[in-house]
Each structure stands twice: as structure tokens, then as C-alpha cells.
Scaffold this motif. Structure first.
Motif, PDB file in Angstrom:
ATOM      1  N   GLN A 292      -9.986   1.697  -2.169  1.00 51.46           N
ATOM      2  CA  GLN A 292     -10.524   2.766  -1.031  1.00 51.46           C
ATOM      3  C   GLN A 292      -9.722   2.502  -0.067  1.00 51.46           C
ATOM      4  O   GLN A 292      -9.316   1.631   0.495  1.00 51.46           O
ATOM      5  CB  GLN A 292     -12.081   1.943  -0.790  1.00 51.46           C
ATOM      6  N   SER A 293      -9.562   3.694   0.868  1.00 47.34           N
ATOM      7  CA  SER A 293      -8.365   3.997   1.808  1.00 47.34           C
ATOM      8  C   SER A 293      -8.712   3.285   3.081  1.00 47.34           C
ATOM      9  O   SER A 293      -8.117   3.392   4.173  1.00 47.34           O
ATOM     10  CB  SER A 293      -7.738   5.246   1.698  1.00 47.34           C
ATOM     11  N   ASP A 294     -10.066   2.638   3.325  1.00 53.24           N
ATOM     12  CA  ASP A 294     -10.478   2.318   4.585  1.00 53.24           C
ATOM     13  C   ASP A 294      -9.411   1.089   5.107  1.00 53.24           C
ATOM     14  O   ASP A 294      -9.709   0.961   6.473  1.00 53.24           O
ATOM     15  CB  ASP A 294     -11.802   2.256   4.899  1.00 53.24           C
TER      16      ASP A 294
ATOM     17  N   GLU B  73      -5.233  12.906   0.608  1.00 56.77           N
ATOM     18  CA  GLU B  73      -6.102  11.864   1.421  1.00 56.77           C
ATOM     19  C   GLU B  73      -7.735  12.151   1.180  1.00 56.77           C
ATOM     20  O   GLU B  73      -8.375  10.999   1.020  1.00 56.77           O
ATOM     21  CB  GLU B  73      -6.158  11.948   2.896  1.00 56.77           C
TER      22      GLU B  73
ATOM     23  N   THR C  49      -8.893   7.230  -2.002  1.00 49.20           N
ATOM     24  CA  THR C  49      -8.105   6.122  -2.608  1.00 49.20           C
ATOM     25  C   THR C  49      -6.798   6.233  -2.489  1.00 49.20           C
ATOM     26  O   THR C  49      -6.317   7.052  -2.312  1.00 49.20           O
ATOM     27  CB  THR C  49      -8.442   6.027  -4.177  1.00 49.20           C
ATOM     28  N   ILE C  50      -6.301   4.905  -2.445  1.00 45.70           N
ATOM     29  CA  ILE C  50      -4.479   4.831  -2.367  1.00 45.70           C
ATOM     30  C   ILE C  50      -4.188   3.730  -3.290  1.00 45.70           C
ATOM     31  O   ILE C  50      -4.768   2.987  -3.813  1.00 45.70           O
ATOM     32  CB  ILE C  50      -4.151   4.342  -0.708  1.00 45.70           C
TER      33      ILE C  50
ATOM     34  N   THR D 263      -5.570   1.409  -7.671  1.00 46.19           N
ATOM     35  CA  THR D 263      -6.187   1.969  -6.549  1.00 46.19           C
ATOM     36  C   THR D 263      -7.187   1.363  -5.819  1.00 46.19           C
ATOM     37  O   THR D 263      -7.992   0.544  -6.227  1.00 46.19           O
ATOM     38  CB  THR D 263      -6.758   3.360  -7.083  1.00 46.19           C
TER      39      THR D 263
ATOM     40  N   THR E 205      -6.733   1.012   5.442  1.00 46.70           N
ATOM     41  CA  THR E 205      -5.478   1.350   6.416  1.00 46.70           C
ATOM     42  C   THR E 205      -5.993   1.549   7.901  1.00 46.70           C
ATOM     43  O   THR E 205      -5.375   1.454   8.832  1.00 46.70           O
ATOM     44  CB  THR E 205      -4.738   2.666   5.864  1.00 46.70           C
TER      45      THR E 205
ATOM     46  N   LEU F 233       1.132  -1.348  -0.044  1.00 46.38           N
ATOM     47  CA  LEU F 233       0.010  -0.001  -0.059  1.00 46.38           C
ATOM     48  C   LEU F 233       0.737   1.244  -0.004  1.00 46.38           C
ATOM     49  O   LEU F 233       1.811   1.154   0.718  1.00 46.38           O
ATOM     50  CB  LEU F 233      -0.908   0.146   1.227  1.00 46.38           C
TER      51      LEU F 233
ATOM     52  N   GLU G 195       0.932   5.484  -1.525  1.00 45.55           N
ATOM     53  CA  GLU G 195       0.412   6.933  -1.266  1.00 45.55           C
ATOM     54  C   GLU G 195      -0.868   7.301  -1.706  1.00 45.55           C
ATOM     55  O   GLU G 195      -1.635   6.165  -2.534  1.00 45.55           O
ATOM     56  CB  GLU G 195       1.204   7.936  -2.171  1.00 45.55           C
ATOM     57  N   ALA G 196      -1.551   8.128  -1.464  1.00 39.61           N
ATOM     58  CA  ALA G 196      -3.030   8.389  -1.624  1.00 39.61           C
ATOM     59  C   ALA G 196      -2.850   8.695  -2.873  1.00 39.61           C
ATOM     60  O   ALA G 196      -2.173   9.539  -3.776  1.00 39.61           O
ATOM     61  CB  ALA G 196      -3.627   9.599  -0.776  1.00 39.61           C
ATOM     62  N   ARG G 197      -4.023   8.514  -3.745  1.00 44.47           N
ATOM     63  CA  ARG G 197      -4.035   8.839  -5.345  1.00 44.47           C
ATOM     64  C   ARG G 197      -3.966  10.386  -5.381  1.00 44.47           C
ATOM     65  O   ARG G 197      -4.862  11.202  -4.794  1.00 44.47           O
ATOM     66  CB  ARG G 197      -5.497   8.233  -5.852  1.00 44.47           C
TER      67      ARG G 197
END
Length: 641
Positions: free
Chosen positions: A315-317, A296, A300-301, A313, A319, A288, A290-292
Motif C-alpha cells: 500500500q502506497s501510504d 497512482e 499500491t507500489i 506490492t 511514501t 520502493l 513505481e506504482a503498480r
């Protein structure tokens, strides 16, 4: 003569049967099969299928069917039977095999509803001059059939107009394939990042900026935290993490074959998750970055499977789950076990000892220090409380008794050892080694689940309770309320004070012998009848009240174990003898219980009478006013003088 007539009759019957089978069953079936084959849009040998080519508004996509094989990260039984698909053009990537197999199934069943026009004046009327969709079935050998052109939907129903390329005939298809064919490339792609099954995971390691932050390992049926602490892991929490991983879906595909991972923050990833899989410890690794867009707020990352070239990419949840402290993955239940597995419990408390064993029908018995029926409800409630007991905090167990004394565990107020039934030995093949239970765990047909210790200390007027499990190097601070209410005062409190154990709906007949004579009741359909000592219908309400009273009868206490001669208690020839039976499907009936009731009680206690269940082995003392209520409930059915 008779023999010849019989043979002729049998021959005639066989001929009639053959005629009926051929003309009434086989021939219509053959006709139906032939008609369905003639209607099939793709009348071909589907075993020769090698791929599909689809053209829609989003582009031209070519798919190829993979040879059935088991993926290294999918070792579960049945994985080899799954038909896998790959995208060949415009990119080389895994396809959504579930969706592709569903599409193939739809194409197999696709039929011509009717021929709308043999030679249409204007194919554009049906949307076939510039068709919206085109699908071609590709075969391994020989010439593939012409592509199918799909035009507009019909005004009525879920049908579409279609035409085979190079032909003029306009067809009305039996179904609409638009949702399966008219979608962008990403919807045809395999978006799952992990395809292993949760039960295949053996180890799970999480790294944050290159530093290991959490390591979990499967141990038997459960999980252990191996780093940064050594402790039991919560199966619920671990499964939630594994569910997060196995349900991950790519939000988009950033680059198919990334050469510069630094641009996505993946050369030195923020997070790395490694999952070791059974049976050969193959690693499935997720990176995983950086954020796209570097912000933030995009939600998405960037991410990448270490074993694959594509950057995607997500969804960043995810993390948020990875950021949780190791303690949050810890098993908070002090003594995790399944209550239904427990077959034996040994209790030591307040200077007393008791052994309980589960009998037939999930009923419990006390086997030591007395032989008696246990209150199964109380035993089940105690086991449920123990299985749900959760720690408020965790303390590393002291190495000495003096250290344990600080928590009241050097001389615990209660000690409970639970067992399950030992597995029955299976017949061994010749030369096969016998698998043995762990040393010291199997005993008398039981297998030890563990031993729980409970301690209590009082400091500054405040009572604190602690628990420990033998072999687990942790002291648990626990709430006192559920334990205080569940621990029995003495062995007597564990006893079942109910005289009879049955449910009203089980009873099919009842017989009573008493001073007024003998009578019998029997269930007839939805009602009751008097069968002995009288005749006619018995009032349902009165019978139900009698049965409810009998099923709820309790003794105040037990006098002593029943001697061989019951005369001294008035129970050798009791004043009342009431038997309750249930009919069996195989015939006959089963006795649910027989109540013996004396006409007297112990000297100096006129408010009590002797009673017992025949065969139970214990004489009980019942309140005289309870007996009086029972006699009143029997009165309506007793023989009239």
C-alpha cells in the motif's frame, strides 16, 4: 506399648494415603491420559516433526520446519526460541511462522470426537469421496502417518468429518480446521517485510531518488537527527516511522526472483530506506519503486527488500510518511524529561534562588535558602509544564552573549537545573572496572538531567519568550502563558501553607486536648466512637467534617523558624493540641500529624493566632475565624461539664 501403637497408627495412615493416591488420583489420571492418547488423531512423537503437506482448492503446499536459529536482523533475546517455517513447494519462500505454529498446535490437540461409521456405504455423504482438504504430517525419521482427509462440516457444532487415507473409518473431529487449512498460498506466506524489533534499530537513513534526505541515529535512550540538520529527534515521530516499517505487509507477490528490476522502477528506486540493527550494525534495506500498473490510483507500489529476491506490492501510504520534512521529525519539546525521575530542582529567578529536594512519599522540601515543606502540588505543576513545553520555532543558537541577549538569554529571567537520583553503585567483581558517571554530572547523590534557561524580550509592545537548554545549540521560541502562570513570585509562594498532610480515609484515631478537657475518637468498623472524655458512638458526619477541616487548615504566612522555647508564642503549652494517628498492619499506630494552636497572635494583628505542626520547625499565622470554626467542630465531642 504406646510407641508400638503410634508406629502401627502411622503405618496404617501411610497405607491409607498410598491407597487414596493410587486409586483416587494416579490411576484416574493415567486412565484419562490413556484415553486422550487413544483419541488423538495424530498419535506421534511431535519432536520428529519435519514439515506439513496441505492440499486444498488453491493447490498443494509443502512446508518445512527450520532448525531453530536466530536471524541476523532479529537479535533480541528470545528470538532463538521462535520456531521458523519455510514454504518448499510450489515456491521457496518464508512461511508465516506464527500461523504455522498455531496450526501445528491445533493438529497436536486434534481428537476423534466419535467414530461415525466403521465402513460407510457412501463416503460422499460425508464429503470424503472428493475431500475438500488433505493434511499430512511429515516426520524426520521413519514412516510418516497417512494423510488426513477432511470432508464436510457436521450439521451441529464446529466439527468436521474426516478419514485417514487408505482406511475406511469415518471420524468426527473435535474441531474445525477449515480456517487454518483452506486458504491460498499468499495467506501461508510471511508477508512482513521487516522482522526486526523497534528497539533493535540503531540508525535509520532515507534516500529519495538516490539523494539522502534524512538520517536518524539512536543516542542513549533517545534519537538524534544527523542529516540534514543536527538536532534532537522526537521519539514519538521516530517510533511512528519504525512502527510503519515493522508493520509493513506485502499486498501481493509480483515476482519471486526478479531479474529485471527496471520493470518495477527498482533499479533506480524512488525511495530507499536503510535500518542499521544492533548489535552488529546489520543492514535491513527496503526499495520502493513505481506504482503498480504505472498509475497512482491503484493504491499500491512495487517494493523489494534489497537482501531478498522477491518483488512485492505495498500500500502506497508509506511514501506519505517518507515525504515528511526533516523538521517534522524534530523534537518539539524544549526540555524532554520524565517528571517522576526528578529528585532535585535548583531555581534562579527574579534575583532569588531556591533548591527543592523530593522527600519520602513524593513530597517536596525546600532545602535552600530555608528548610521548609514545599507545596508539592505547585512543584509538580511547574515540572509538568516544563516537561510539556513545546517550541513554536527553532533558531540556531548565537555563539556570543550579545547574540543571546537578543533573546533575553544572556541574563535569563529564570534558570532551572533538574537532577535525578544517581544510581547506586553495584558491588564490583574482582578485576572489573568501575563504570563512572559522566564528568561533572554526578553530585551529592544526584545526576544532572540538564539546565533550562528562559528569556523574555519586548519589542513594539509585544512580549516574546525564548528558551535554551545548556549544551543544546538551539534557541526555542516558546509560548509565554504557561510559564508566566507557573513561575512563583518568590520563595514564599513555593512553601506548603497547609498545616497537616493527610487524607480522611487514613485516620483511625484522633485525640484533642483543649480548655474543655481531653477527648479521643476511634474508628470502629464503619463508624466512630468516643473513647476518652465520654463514651458512645460519635456522629459520622460530625467526625468527617472535623477531619476535612483539619486536613484543609492553612496558614496565611509563616512568622519565623521555631525557636527552642515556644513560650513566647503560646505554643509551649498550647491552648489546643490535636493529634491524628493511623493504625499499622504490623501493630501499633503511626502519627500522621500533631497540631499545636495558641490562644494569641502577634501584637497589632488580632485576627491572627500562632500555630504549627509539632516537629515542623516553623511557626505559622492562622486566621482567627478559621480557629473559631475548628473550635466549633471540636465542641460536639468535648467532655460535658
Amino acid at each position: 506399648m504406646k510407641f508400638r501403637t503410634t508406629v502401627l497408627a502411622a503405618l496404617l495412615l501411610a497405607l491409607v494415603g498410598a491407597y487414596v493416591y493410587y486409586f483416587e488420583y494416579k490411576k484416574p489420571q493415567e486412565k484419562k491420559s490413556r484415553e486422550e492418547k487413544e483419541k488423538a488423531v495424530f498419535a506421534l512423537d511431535w519432536d520428529r516433526l519435519s514439515g506439513l503437506k496441505i492440499e486444498n482448492a488453491h493447490g498443494i503446499f509443502v512446508f518445512e520446519k527450520q532448525a531453530a536459529q536466530q536471524k541476523p536482523e532479529e537479535p533480541s533475546p528470545g528470538a532463538a526460541q521462535q520456531q521458523e517455517w519455510r514454504i518448499r513447494e510450489p515456491v521457496k519462500a518464508d512461511a508465516d511462522s506464527t500461523g504455522m505454529n498455531s496450526l501445528v498446535s491445533s493438529l497436536k490437540g486434534l481428537q476423534t470426537q466419535q467414530v461415525v461409521a466403521e465402513v460407510p456405504e457412501d463416503p460422499g455423504v460425508f464429503g470424503l469421496k472428493r475431500p475438500r482438504l488433505k493434511v499430512q504430517v511429515l516426520l524426520k525419521e521413519g514412516e510418516s502417518p497417512p494423510p488426513l482427509l477432511i470432508g464436510d462440516k457436521s450439521p451441529v457444532g464446529q466439527n468436521s468429518y474426516a478419514m485417514r487415507e487408505g482406511e475406511s473409518k469415518v471420524l468426527l473431529l473435535s474441531s474445525n480446521l477449515e480456517t487454518q487449512l483452506d486458504k491460498p498460498l499468499i495467506d501461508f506466506r510471511e508477508k512482513r517485510l521487516f522482522t526486526f524489533k523497534r528497539e533493535d534499530a540503531e540508525q535509520l537513513r532515507i534516500y529519495r531518488k538516490g539523494e539522502r534526505s534524512l538520517e536518524l541515529e539512536r543516542e542513549g535512550a533517545g534519537w538524534k537527527i544527523r542529516y540534514p540538520i543536527e538536532a534532537r529527534a522526537s521519539e514519538t515521530e521516530v517510533n511512528e516511522l519504525l512502527n510503519k516499517l515493522t508493520t509493513l505487509r506485502a499486498h501481493s507477490f509480483a515476482e519471486e526472483e526478479a531479474q529485471d528490476l527496471k520493470a518495477y522502477g527498482l533499479s533506480d528506486p524512488q525511495w530507499k530506506v536503510e535500518v542499521a540493527l544492533a548489535p552488529d550494525h546489520a543492514l535491513a534495506t527496503l526499495l520502493l519503486g513505481e506504482a503498480r500498473g504505472g498509475e497512482e490510483k491503484t493504491g499500491t507500489i512495487y517494493a523489494k527488500r534489497a537482501e531478498r529476491p522477491a518483488v512485492v506490492t505495498l500500500q502506497s501510504d508509506l511514501t506519505q510518511t517518507l515525504e515528511r520534512e526533516p523538521e517534522e521529525f524534530r523534537e518539539k519539546k524544549v526540555f524532554p524529561f520524565n517528571t517522576w525521575e526528578v529528585a532535585k530542582a535548583e531555581l534562579e529567578w527574579k534575583g532569588q534562588k531556591a533548591t527543592l529536594v523530593k522527600a519520602e512519599g513524593n513530597r517536596w522540601r525546600i532545602t535552600d535558602p530555608i528548610q521548609a515543606r514545599a507545596d508539592s502540588g505547585k512543584v509538580s505543576s511547574l515540572l509538568t509544564t516544563l516537561s510539556r513545553l513545546e517550541a513554536d520555532s527553532f533558531i540556531e543558537a548565537p555563539a556570543t552573549d550579545s547574540g543571546l541577549a537578543d533573546y533575553g538569554l544572556a541574563d535569563p529571567i529564570a534558570k532551572m537545573t533538574l537532577h535525578k537520583e544517581a544510581e547506586r553503585e553495584e558491588p564490583q567483581e574482582e578485576g572489573e572496572e568501575k563504570e563512572e558517571q559522566p564528568e561533572g554530572q554526578a553530585e551529592e547523590g544526584f545526576f544532572k538531567l540538564g539546565t533550562l534557561l528562559l528569556g523574555k524580550v519586548t519589542a513594539d509592545g509585544t512580549e516574546k519568550w525564548f528558551a535554551a537548554v545548556e549544551g543544546v545549540g538551539t534557541v526555542f521560541s516558546v509560548p509565554s502563558d504557561p510559564l508566566r502562570s507557573e513561575l512563583p513570585g518568590d520563595v514564599e509562594e513555593l512553601r506548603d501553607h497547609k498545616l497537616l498532610s493527610f487524607y480522611r480515609y487514613q485516620v483511625d484515631s484522633l485525640e484533642s486536648r483543649g480548655p474543655a478537657g481531653t477527648f479521643a475518637l476511634a474508628r470502629k468498623g464503619e463508624g466512630w466512637e468516643i473513647e476518652k472524655g465520654g463514651s458512645g458512638k460519635a456522629e459520622d458526619k460530625s467526625v468527617n467534617q472535623l477531619l476535612d477541616l483539619l486536613s484543609g487548615l492553612e496558614v496565611r504566612r509563616y512568622a519565623e523558624a521555631a525557636p527552642a522555647d515556644l513560650s513566647g508564642y503560646g505554643l509551649a503549652i498550647p491552648e489546643y493540641r490535636i493529634s491524628i494517628r493511623q493504625e499499622q498492619e504490623t501493630g501499633g499506630d503511626e502519627t500522621l500529624g500533631v497540631l499545636l494552636l495558641a490562644d494569641r497572635g502577634p501584637e497589632g494583628e488580632p485576627d491572627l493566632v500562632y500555630t504549627m505542626e509539632e516537629g515542623d520547625g516553623w511557626i505559622g499565622l492562622m486566621a482567627k475565624d478559621t480557629k473559631d470554626k475548628l473550635v466549633q467542630a471540636l465542641a460536639p465531642f468535648a467532655p460535658k461539664p
